[in-house]
Motif scaffolding. Structure first.
Motif, mmCIF file in Angstrom:
data_model
loop_
_atom_site.group_PDB
_atom_site.id
_atom_site.type_symbol
_atom_site.label_atom_id
_atom_site.label_comp_id
_atom_site.label_asym_id
_atom_site.label_seq_id
_atom_site.Cartn_x
_atom_site.Cartn_y
_atom_site.Cartn_z
ATOM 1 N N ALA A 177 0.845 -1.204 0.000
ATOM 2 C CA ALA A 177 0.000 0.000 0.000
ATOM 3 C C ALA A 177 0.879 1.253 0.000
ATOM 4 C CB ALA A 177 -0.934 -0.001 1.206
ATOM 5 N N ARG A 190 -8.531 7.813 3.004
ATOM 6 C CA ARG A 190 -7.177 8.357 2.923
ATOM 7 C C ARG A 190 -7.028 9.617 3.763
ATOM 8 N NH1 ARG A 190 -4.805 5.247 -0.932
ATOM 9 N NH2 ARG A 190 -2.789 6.279 -0.749
ATOM 10 N N SER A 221 1.522 6.525 -6.956
ATOM 11 C CA SER A 221 0.440 7.411 -7.371
ATOM 12 C C SER A 221 0.838 8.876 -7.160
ATOM 13 C CB SER A 221 -0.819 7.065 -6.579
ATOM 14 O OG SER A 221 -1.837 7.971 -6.876
ATOM 15 N N THR A 247 -5.676 3.116 -4.336
ATOM 16 C CA THR A 247 -5.454 4.542 -4.588
ATOM 17 C C THR A 247 -6.481 5.054 -5.602
ATOM 18 O OG1 THR A 247 -3.934 4.140 -6.427
ATOM 19 C CG2 THR A 247 -2.950 4.306 -4.238
ATOM 20 N N GLU A 248 -6.600 6.370 -5.634
ATOM 21 C CA GLU A 248 -7.523 6.976 -6.598
ATOM 22 C C GLU A 248 -7.146 6.580 -8.022
ATOM 23 O OE1 GLU A 248 -8.279 11.111 -5.975
ATOM 24 O OE2 GLU A 248 -9.241 11.362 -7.922
ATOM 25 N N ASP A 249 -5.853 6.527 -8.303
ATOM 26 C CA ASP A 249 -5.386 6.110 -9.632
ATOM 27 C C ASP A 249 -5.861 4.702 -9.979
ATOM 28 O OD1 ASP A 249 -4.006 8.307 -10.404
ATOM 29 O OD2 ASP A 249 -2.083 7.626 -9.644
ATOM 30 N N GLU A 250 -5.716 3.799 -9.016
ATOM 31 C CA GLU A 250 -6.135 2.423 -9.265
ATOM 32 C C GLU A 250 -7.640 2.367 -9.495
ATOM 33 O OE1 GLU A 250 -2.629 0.155 -6.663
ATOM 34 O OE2 GLU A 250 -4.442 0.872 -5.668
ATOM 35 N N ASP A 310 -3.877 13.340 -1.986
ATOM 36 C CA ASP A 310 -4.665 12.266 -1.361
ATOM 37 C C ASP A 310 -3.909 10.940 -1.351
ATOM 38 O OD1 ASP A 310 -7.076 13.436 -0.441
ATOM 39 O OD2 ASP A 310 -7.727 13.704 -2.511
ATOM 40 N N ALA A 311 -3.015 10.775 -2.312
ATOM 41 C CA ALA A 311 -2.241 9.525 -2.343
ATOM 42 C C ALA A 311 -1.407 9.389 -1.071
ATOM 43 C CB ALA A 311 -1.345 9.480 -3.583
ATOM 44 N N LEU A 312 -0.819 10.502 -0.627
ATOM 45 C CA LEU A 312 0.036 10.456 0.568
ATOM 46 C C LEU A 312 -0.748 10.544 1.872
ATOM 47 C CD1 LEU A 312 3.195 12.628 -0.233
ATOM 48 C CD2 LEU A 312 2.803 10.195 -0.645
ATOM 49 N N ALA A 313 -2.011 10.958 1.774
ATOM 50 C CA ALA A 313 -2.780 11.276 2.991
ATOM 51 C C ALA A 313 -2.715 10.209 4.081
ATOM 52 C CB ALA A 313 -4.231 11.602 2.623
ATOM 53 N N PRO A 314 -2.873 8.914 3.755
ATOM 54 C CA PRO A 314 -2.941 7.939 4.856
ATOM 55 C C PRO A 314 -1.591 7.627 5.505
ATOM 56 C CG PRO A 314 -3.214 6.836 2.738
ATOM 57 C CD PRO A 314 -3.156 8.299 2.453
ATOM 58 N N GLU A 369 -7.115 0.301 0.728
ATOM 59 C CA GLU A 369 -5.842 0.938 0.374
ATOM 60 C C GLU A 369 -5.803 1.315 -1.108
ATOM 61 O OE1 GLU A 369 -3.667 1.284 2.809
ATOM 62 O OE2 GLU A 369 -3.649 -0.466 4.132
ATOM 63 N N ARG A 408 -13.987 16.008 -9.251
ATOM 64 C CA ARG A 408 -13.235 15.170 -10.190
ATOM 65 C C ARG A 408 -14.087 14.884 -11.428
ATOM 66 N NH1 ARG A 408 -9.478 15.749 -5.948
ATOM 67 N NH2 ARG A 408 -8.596 13.761 -5.301
ATOM 68 N N ARG A 465 -10.100 5.454 10.026
ATOM 69 C CA ARG A 465 -9.763 4.344 9.115
ATOM 70 C C ARG A 465 -10.181 3.005 9.724
ATOM 71 N NH1 ARG A 465 -5.509 7.687 7.141
ATOM 72 N NH2 ARG A 465 -3.954 6.955 8.623
ATOM 73 N N MET A 474 -7.861 21.665 -2.820
ATOM 74 C CA MET A 474 -9.104 20.887 -2.938
ATOM 75 C C MET A 474 -10.112 21.382 -1.890
ATOM 76 S SD MET A 474 -7.807 19.395 -5.320
ATOM 77 C CE MET A 474 -9.284 18.533 -5.846
ATOM 78 N N ASN A 476 1.078 11.559 -10.358
ATOM 79 C CA ASN A 476 0.247 12.761 -10.418
ATOM 80 C C ASN A 476 1.050 14.034 -10.225
ATOM 81 O OD1 ASN A 476 -2.641 11.856 -10.855
ATOM 82 N ND2 ASN A 476 -1.941 10.439 -9.276
ATOM 83 N N GLY A 490 -4.137 17.475 -6.519
ATOM 84 C CA GLY A 490 -5.057 16.989 -5.479
ATOM 85 C C GLY A 490 -4.985 15.485 -5.317
ATOM 86 N N ILE A 491 -4.876 14.774 -6.436
ATOM 87 C CA ILE A 491 -4.796 13.313 -6.372
ATOM 88 C C ILE A 491 -3.475 12.901 -5.705
ATOM 89 C CG2 ILE A 491 -4.792 11.164 -7.714
ATOM 90 C CD1 ILE A 491 -6.557 12.523 -9.765
ATOM 91 N N ALA A 548 2.193 1.706 -3.470
ATOM 92 C CA ALA A 548 1.142 2.222 -4.366
ATOM 93 C C ALA A 548 0.916 3.706 -4.114
ATOM 94 C CB ALA A 548 -0.154 1.443 -4.175
ATOM 95 N N ALA A 549 0.982 4.108 -2.837
ATOM 96 C CA ALA A 549 0.761 5.521 -2.493
ATOM 97 C C ALA A 549 1.853 6.389 -3.126
ATOM 98 C CB ALA A 549 0.746 5.697 -0.977
#
Lengths: 338, 338
Positions: free
Chosen positions: A205, B259, A212, B173-176, A312-316, B171, B302, B266, B1, A216, A308-309, A208-209
């Motif tokens: 995870a 996220r 992403s 991601t928005e991209d996924e 959010d990818a790093l947010a968690p 987990e 979005r 969570r 955002m 972006n 923005g994406i 993936a973060a």
């Protein structure tokens, strides 16, 4: 659409890469040493050509991403330094080859290597740097990192070929253009960020973060670059306003203006981009059309979407100085101006 | 955002598909005849199962896209009617299979086919409709249209498999997630729109424009669907607010909330989505978290981004009633509510 975005809006103290620079200062010292040693060769033309570009004052943002992304997950070895150097070499090789393909005379305010040493030397030294990059990756011994960076190398090359096929094609859709910059620019940002958690043995995870985030951020970075070429200040860019225009590059501000324009306006763009009618008067008219159709503001708006994406990818992820520094990079990229 | 977007903002007279319906009324009459005849079979269970879903009051947006996109380029044959019917059959087959995969009890306010005739019949009648769709495409004789629609069929199936692998994975991601809906939803919108200019022998640029329009409209459509599931009005949806939540679906409003949330939040999402703790009290808390983190507003934001790209995709095309109707569909999708 058509929201007017003031390009200065994002300017605030946190919109800087100062924290990223501070956090990676020590590691970047080692990267810089490695760059000098691995660009070295008994064939004296190689370090000459390589150092011309390497010492030309790029921000070295990509290797800093790798270093911070590895630190973030508590990595303590030296693999991240080698991977960061590989990333910078891949980037340098791409620039050397790009300048040949685009027949560019200037980069970052200096004559390009190909103008001094010729196209052949630029192509071959680029190949040498790519080879050295792979040797350093192998040296790190992470098959996963090798997989990510070698895939990126292919994708970048594929993106450059794709760009040839859309070059000067004003009918290029925004989707097609995004595919190009996703391959050409975002793939290396993505790989640079992802190999950090990989070398640090972080979770899937986390990988993936960061992947992403990198993708972006890279898209936002390139779109702001496209906008700056028509809206920026020459001294901070190391290139002149309108360089993309004079080179007939079809970037998003042009694509939006062309699509949104009248039949007459589209004729103007055709004569400019396809027939190289790009003197100052035509640049001024191009800028007028961009203003009319909100093309620059909307390009920045699209960049904000990707920013923005990335955010959010790093947010968690756990709050660390590195995470905050990487978030600042997003704002920095978007507020990058004069 | 975090821009608060009023879901009602886009509501104005043009935000309707009335014009699209009017322009395609005659052709849709022929599509509906063809649907009835091609869903027919001596195996009586086939038309029973097929018509249960076919007559359940979907808007038939996808075949209307194909018809309008063909009309737009002056097409005068009857190939577009067959292609539009193929598109609707592909969509129906996907729904039949989806309900089996998701173990859904209700769709559009009616019991699903699988609840009445069972899973096996639903799977097989879906396959039959897919087969009929391909036969109609072959009948049209355009290899290019066959190529586009058969590629879409593969991509949709691939997207469904990809969705299985991200199911209940918070987990993601928005991209996924965007990759999933690009395959699962946007691919058919894209193909539906593109085969119009293809059958009408329009230019490559026109094809690219309609393809891009369809892709981005499909993305916007799905994201608004995701938002509506948490923000909509039950009567207009044919499903209840919170259905996605109760099914443990990981859609963008959930991804953003997860996220952006605290560690405790969570944990809540994990117990809800992974452990099926999704009663009314938990739904209420989920909605509260979505409000706190602007997740629904940003999902709509979005969608607007993709809507903007769809709009620019069509911008250079000649002004026709069909073009205007297709632009209205974008607003309709985004303002779709009560």
């Amino acid at each position: 659409m058509g929201v007017v975005v003031n390009i200065d809006d994002g300017k605030r103290t946190s919109a800087s890469i100062e924290d990223l620079i501070a956090l990676t200062r020590q590691d970047m010292g080692r990267v810089n040493e490695l760059i000098l040693s691995k660009a070295g060769s008994d064939v004296t033309m190689i370090p000459e050509v390589a150092n011309h570009l390497i010492s030309s004052g790029g921000k070295r943002l990509r290797p800093m991403l790798t270093l911070a992304a590895a630190q973030m997950f508590g990595y303590e070895g030296d693999g991240h330094v080698k991977l960061a150097t590989s990333v910078e070499f891949m980037h340098t090789a791409t620039l050397l080859h790009d300048d040949v393909v685009d027949e560019s005379d200037m980069r970052r305010g200096k004559r390009t290597a190909r103008m001094i040493w010729g196209n052949q030397a630029s192509v071959l030294v680029g190949d040498f740097l790519l080879g050295q990059a792979f040797r350093m990756m192998v040296d790190v011994g992470s098959l996963e990192a090798l997989d990510i960076l070698s895939a990126a190398a292919s994708v970048i090359a594929e993106g450059e070929v794709l760009q040839l096929s859309v070059a000067k094609n004003l009918e290029t859709t925004e989707d097609e253009y995004l595919s190009v910059i996703k391959a050409k620019t975002a793939a290396l940002f993505s790989a640079a960020a992802e190999v950090g958690p990989v070398v640090a043995d972080a979770t899937k995870a986390d990988r993936a973060a960061l992947r992403s985030y990198g993708t972006n951020l890279g898209l936002a970075f390139q779109l702001i670059d496209d906008a700056l070429d028509y809206a920026g200040d020459t001294s901070s860019l190391g290139k002149n306003v309108g360089d993309d225009f004079r080179e007939g590059k079809v970037t998003l501000p042009v694509i939006l203006s062309f699509r949104r324009g009248s039949e007459e306006e589209r004729e103007f763009w055709k004569s400019a981009i396809e027939k190289d009618q790009t003197d100052d008067e035509q640049l001024e008219f191009a800028l007028k059309l961009m203003k009319k159709h909100n093309s620059i503001a909307d390009t920045i708006g699209r960049a904000r979407h990707f920013g923005g994406i990335a955010r959010d990818a790093l947010a968690p992820l756990k709050d660390t100085p590195q995470k905050q520094a990487l978030l600042d990079v997003i704002d920095f990229c978007i507020s990058r101006v004069t």
